[in-house]
Design a protein around this motif. Structure first.
Motif, mmCIF file in Angstrom:
data_model
loop_
_atom_site.group_PDB
_atom_site.id
_atom_site.type_symbol
_atom_site.label_atom_id
_atom_site.label_comp_id
_atom_site.label_asym_id
_atom_site.label_seq_id
_atom_site.Cartn_x
_atom_site.Cartn_y
_atom_site.Cartn_z
ATOM 1 N N ALA A 157 56.430 -9.326 -59.073
ATOM 2 C CA ALA A 157 57.439 -8.378 -58.595
ATOM 3 C C ALA A 157 56.931 -6.966 -58.871
ATOM 4 O O ALA A 157 56.473 -6.658 -59.968
ATOM 5 C CB ALA A 157 58.759 -8.613 -59.315
ATOM 6 N N GLY A 158 56.960 -6.126 -57.850
ATOM 7 C CA GLY A 158 56.515 -4.741 -57.994
ATOM 8 C C GLY A 158 55.025 -4.530 -57.808
ATOM 9 O O GLY A 158 54.548 -3.392 -57.828
ATOM 10 N N SER A 159 54.264 -5.607 -57.603
ATOM 11 C CA SER A 159 52.810 -5.453 -57.439
ATOM 12 C C SER A 159 52.474 -4.952 -56.034
ATOM 13 O O SER A 159 53.304 -4.994 -55.121
ATOM 14 C CB SER A 159 52.094 -6.769 -57.733
ATOM 15 O OG SER A 159 52.499 -7.772 -56.827
ATOM 16 N N TYR A 160 51.244 -4.507 -55.871
ATOM 17 C CA TYR A 160 50.819 -3.867 -54.629
ATOM 18 C C TYR A 160 49.784 -4.701 -53.882
ATOM 19 O O TYR A 160 48.937 -5.365 -54.491
ATOM 20 C CB TYR A 160 50.224 -2.486 -54.925
ATOM 21 C CG TYR A 160 51.252 -1.464 -55.354
ATOM 22 C CD1 TYR A 160 51.918 -0.682 -54.417
ATOM 23 C CD2 TYR A 160 51.552 -1.293 -56.705
ATOM 24 C CE1 TYR A 160 52.871 0.248 -54.813
ATOM 25 C CE2 TYR A 160 52.504 -0.363 -57.114
ATOM 26 C CZ TYR A 160 53.154 0.406 -56.154
ATOM 27 O OH TYR A 160 54.102 1.317 -56.547
ATOM 28 N N LEU A 161 49.853 -4.615 -52.563
ATOM 29 C CA LEU A 161 48.871 -5.240 -51.674
ATOM 30 C C LEU A 161 48.309 -4.154 -50.769
ATOM 31 O O LEU A 161 49.052 -3.537 -49.995
ATOM 32 C CB LEU A 161 49.528 -6.344 -50.832
ATOM 33 C CG LEU A 161 48.657 -7.019 -49.775
ATOM 34 C CD1 LEU A 161 47.496 -7.767 -50.428
ATOM 35 C CD2 LEU A 161 49.502 -7.985 -48.935
ATOM 36 N N GLN B 229 54.261 -3.081 -51.131
ATOM 37 C CA GLN B 229 54.704 -3.440 -52.477
ATOM 38 C C GLN B 229 55.711 -4.578 -52.399
ATOM 39 O O GLN B 229 56.577 -4.593 -51.521
ATOM 40 C CB GLN B 229 55.327 -2.239 -53.177
ATOM 41 C CG GLN B 229 55.677 -2.486 -54.641
ATOM 42 C CD GLN B 229 56.219 -1.256 -55.323
ATOM 43 O OE1 GLN B 229 56.781 -0.375 -54.687
ATOM 44 N NE2 GLN B 229 56.046 -1.184 -56.643
ATOM 45 N N ARG B 230 55.618 -5.502 -53.323
ATOM 46 C CA ARG B 230 56.602 -6.592 -53.405
ATOM 47 C C ARG B 230 57.884 -6.069 -54.022
ATOM 48 O O ARG B 230 57.860 -5.424 -55.076
ATOM 49 C CB ARG B 230 56.043 -7.745 -54.231
ATOM 50 C CG ARG B 230 57.094 -8.742 -54.699
ATOM 51 C CD ARG B 230 56.551 -10.131 -54.765
ATOM 52 N NE ARG B 230 56.494 -10.741 -53.442
ATOM 53 C CZ ARG B 230 55.835 -11.864 -53.175
ATOM 54 N NH1 ARG B 230 55.152 -12.481 -54.122
ATOM 55 N NH2 ARG B 230 55.848 -12.367 -51.957
ATOM 56 N N ASN B 231 58.993 -6.342 -53.386
ATOM 57 C CA ASN B 231 60.299 -5.894 -53.907
ATOM 58 C C ASN B 231 60.599 -6.586 -55.232
ATOM 59 O O ASN B 231 60.206 -7.745 -55.424
ATOM 60 C CB ASN B 231 61.402 -6.202 -52.897
ATOM 61 C CG ASN B 231 61.293 -5.315 -51.671
ATOM 62 O OD1 ASN B 231 60.704 -4.241 -51.730
ATOM 63 N ND2 ASN B 231 61.862 -5.751 -50.571
ATOM 64 N N VAL C 121 47.516 -17.683 -61.488
ATOM 65 C CA VAL C 121 47.199 -16.291 -61.812
ATOM 66 C C VAL C 121 47.973 -15.334 -60.916
ATOM 67 O O VAL C 121 48.034 -15.514 -59.701
ATOM 68 C CB VAL C 121 45.685 -16.032 -61.675
ATOM 69 C CG1 VAL C 121 45.353 -14.590 -62.003
ATOM 70 C CG2 VAL C 121 44.904 -16.965 -62.587
ATOM 71 N N LYS C 122 48.573 -14.311 -61.530
ATOM 72 C CA LYS C 122 49.287 -13.272 -60.793
ATOM 73 C C LYS C 122 48.568 -11.929 -61.003
ATOM 74 O O LYS C 122 47.988 -11.684 -62.063
ATOM 75 C CB LYS C 122 50.734 -13.150 -61.265
ATOM 76 C CG LYS C 122 51.538 -14.437 -61.185
ATOM 77 C CD LYS C 122 51.778 -14.853 -59.746
ATOM 78 C CE LYS C 122 52.648 -16.110 -59.703
ATOM 79 N NZ LYS C 122 52.869 -16.573 -58.320
ATOM 80 N N PHE C 123 48.629 -11.075 -59.984
ATOM 81 C CA PHE C 123 47.917 -9.801 -60.041
ATOM 82 C C PHE C 123 48.876 -8.633 -59.831
ATOM 83 O O PHE C 123 49.883 -8.745 -59.137
ATOM 84 C CB PHE C 123 46.820 -9.764 -58.974
ATOM 85 C CG PHE C 123 45.741 -10.791 -59.198
ATOM 86 C CD1 PHE C 123 44.681 -10.516 -60.040
ATOM 87 C CD2 PHE C 123 45.810 -12.035 -58.587
ATOM 88 C CE1 PHE C 123 43.687 -11.463 -60.267
ATOM 89 C CE2 PHE C 123 44.834 -12.985 -58.797
ATOM 90 C CZ PHE C 123 43.767 -12.703 -59.640
ATOM 91 N N ASP C 124 48.510 -7.497 -60.429
ATOM 92 C CA ASP C 124 49.273 -6.259 -60.244
ATOM 93 C C ASP C 124 48.884 -5.567 -58.951
ATOM 94 O O ASP C 124 49.711 -4.893 -58.328
ATOM 95 C CB ASP C 124 49.017 -5.311 -61.421
ATOM 96 C CG ASP C 124 49.420 -5.927 -62.747
ATOM 97 O OD1 ASP C 124 50.632 -6.057 -62.996
ATOM 98 O OD2 ASP C 124 48.511 -6.286 -63.517
ATOM 99 N N VAL C 125 47.606 -5.713 -58.555
ATOM 100 C CA VAL C 125 47.104 -5.108 -57.317
ATOM 101 C C VAL C 125 46.171 -6.096 -56.631
ATOM 102 O O VAL C 125 45.286 -6.666 -57.289
ATOM 103 C CB VAL C 125 46.334 -3.787 -57.586
ATOM 104 C CG1 VAL C 125 45.898 -3.160 -56.261
ATOM 105 C CG2 VAL C 125 47.184 -2.812 -58.386
ATOM 106 N N ILE C 126 46.370 -6.293 -55.331
ATOM 107 C CA ILE C 126 45.457 -7.106 -54.532
ATOM 108 C C ILE C 126 44.849 -6.217 -53.452
ATOM 109 O O ILE C 126 45.567 -5.508 -52.746
ATOM 110 C CB ILE C 126 46.170 -8.314 -53.894
ATOM 111 C CG1 ILE C 126 46.685 -9.249 -54.988
ATOM 112 C CG2 ILE C 126 45.223 -9.071 -52.957
ATOM 113 C CD1 ILE C 126 47.431 -10.471 -54.463
#
Length: 281
Positions: free
Chosen positions: A236-240, A279-281, A209-214
């Motif tokens: 890619a492009g998601s936020y932590l 943010q992931r590059n 599972v991949k997430f847009d925001v963690i």
């Protein structure tokens, strides 16, 4: 269910730093005394407690004022009753009101999150929760998949659900916190088919599972251990979004996140507590 309770007497200016110190050795929940004469710290009685670690914490401060502490056991019901008496609403940017069901509603706030507090808050909950929610106000959640890591009462996940997230996945290692989070999601009438809550740690998250925001409002040591796992679930492009640590801990957190191509987008400071948006590059 019983818990280890640590009753601490200390000068008011040391309350928050002692919360952070005690969190590092295993205490998970804190309550400042009404007269600001100290704090109460709690941990699950099933956890191993090393009394020498507690003593070493206080030895570092004994020359700076009057410090004392006493260990005891607290039952779930009594603990919760004391906590509720001292629970205050959280107001964020005049846009979000986090309140208990025994507080009145306030129509001046566009977003209300209602919780039944059951000692699931972590260190410095007002400061860190405030900063995380303030970050979330600036973000788009509609249609996004969100992970609430170490969810506690579920406040952050509920905020994402109210902002029309496609999926909110939330976990906590504490059984009581999971029970509380489930109750609070229901209390806020979030869609059950959009929410998944379970008991476990970061390694219990489905690898595929991949997430847009963690979202992770925990504490410094756990974050430093968990970032390596959390980043595996980022697109890619998601936020932590991270909080639960002091300003002085920012460099340690960034030293870890830079290993995984996570770029700082914003930081927040509030009463010495810090939050980071990466943010992931």
């Amino acid at each position: 269910m019983s818990y280890v309770a640590l009753d601490v007497n200390c000068p008011e200016e040391f309350i928050e730093i002692l919360m952070a110190e005690l969190a590092d050795i295993g205490f998970s929940t804190f309550q400042e005394k009404e007269d600001s004469s100290g704090l109460l710290a709690y941990m699950d009685e099933n956890q191993e407690i090393d009394s020498s670690l507690i003593q070493s914490v206080f030895e570092r401060y004994e020359s700076m004022g009057e410090f004392s502490y006493e260990l005891s056991s607290a039952e779930k019901e009594n603990w919760n009753e004391d906590w509720e008496k001292n629970y205050d609403p959280i107001e964020v940017e005049d846009k979000i009101l986090v309140r208990a069901d025994f507080h009145p509603s306030n129509p001046n706030f566009p977003i209300e999150i209602i919780v039944t507090p059951k000692m699931s808050f972590g260190t410095g909950h007002h400061e860190t929760t405030y900063q995380m929610l303030a970050f979330m106000l600036e973000m788009e959640f509609a249609g996004k998949n969100v992970l609430d890591a170490g969810c506690g009462t579920g406040i952050l996940g509920i905020m994402a659900a109210k902002q029309l997230a496609n999926l909110v996945a939330a976990y906590d290692i504490d059984e009581w916190a999971v029970e509380n989070a489930k109750e609070n999601f229901e209390l806020n009438e979030t869609r059950a088919d959009k929410v998944k809550i379970w008991q476990g740690d970061v390694e219990s998250v489905n690898d595929t599972v991949k997430f847009d925001v963690i979202l992770a409002n925990i504490n410094r040591n756990i974050l430093l251990e968990d970032i390596q796992y959390l980043q595996k679930h980022m697109k890619a492009g998601s936020y932590l979004l991270l909080s639960g640590f002091y300003e002085e801990d920012i460099n340690a957190i960034l030293n870890e996140t830079q290993k995984y191509s996570l770029k700082e987008r914003k930081r927040s400071l509030r009463n010495q507590w810090a939050a980071l948006c990466l943010q992931r590059n």
